[in-house]
Design an enzyme around this catalytic site. Structure first.
Site, short mmCIF file in Angstrom:
data_model
loop_
_atom_site.label_atom_id
_atom_site.label_comp_id
_atom_site.label_asym_id
_atom_site.label_seq_id
_atom_site.Cartn_x
_atom_site.Cartn_y
_atom_site.Cartn_z
N CYS A 67 0.84 -1.21 0.00
CA CYS A 67 0.00 0.00 0.00
C CYS A 67 0.87 1.26 0.00
O CYS A 67 1.59 1.53 0.96
CB CYS A 67 -0.91 -0.03 1.22
SG CYS A 67 -1.80 1.50 1.53
N CYS B 147 0.00 3.69 2.80
CA CYS B 147 0.50 3.18 4.08
C CYS B 147 1.97 3.55 4.24
O CYS B 147 2.41 3.98 5.31
CB CYS B 147 0.34 1.67 4.17
SG CYS B 147 -1.37 1.10 4.05
#
Length: 181
Positions: A67, A70
């Protein structure tokens, strides 16, 4: 005169060397949060089971190694973890680990990064999804520590408003649509 210039030059070089060495030592002792990976943050975070029982508020982060958001948020979360270390648990769970499937369902994780803010009592106080600024996160964490409403978090998943729709009239009124006589 030449001796004075040589002394000034030497002293200037010594001063510059001291500044450079001091700056290098400072940089060597300061943790570079920009290089922390989500996995490293997860490894040093509070274990989920411990956070559930230690009576402190908790920032629960759901992430994935792949991600991009993230990864972009990791330095921010690492700095906040350092700032709030003694007051708030940081729990970091990888959504790709099937071990955390019950937690994914319980906290209704539908996007990552997904942050759940839990009060000291373990109840959900709010959620944040996606990238956020450090200031907004810090305000939420401080409110969590102070047991106040979170200024920059959405309500609990599944929470509904307290709006009550007006009741429809109970009497039926007929309408005459016939042509006038």
């Amino acid at each position: 005169m030449d001796d004075k210039k040589a002394i000034y030059f030497r002293n200037g070089l010594i001063g510059l060397a001291v500044l450079l060495l001091g700056g290098g030592l400072y940089q060597a002792t300061v943790e570079d949060m920009s290089r922390v990976t989500p996995e490293q943050l997860a490894q040093r975070a509070t274990p989920y089971e411990q956070a559930r029982t230690n009576g402190r508020p908790t920032l629960l982060e759901f992430y994935a190694d792949w991600c991009v958001s993230c990864k972009l948020m990791t330095p921010t979360i690492a700095k906040l973890e350092k700032q709030f270390r003694s007051k708030v648990n940081l729990v970091v769970l990888n959504v790709d680990n099937p071990k955390w499937l019950p937690e994914l369902q319980h906290y209704q994780v539908d996007g990552i990064p997904h942050y759940v803010l839990l009060g000291a009592d373990g109840h959900i106080k709010g959620n944040v999804i996606g990238e956020q600024t450090a200031d907004l996160f810090a305000a939420n964490l401080q409110a969590l520590v102070d047991n106040k409403p979170l200024p920059y978090a959405r309500p609990n998943p599944g929470q509904v408003s307290t709006f009550t729709a007006p009741k429809a009239p109970t009497a039926v009124q007929s309408r005459d649509h016939s042509a006038p006589s």
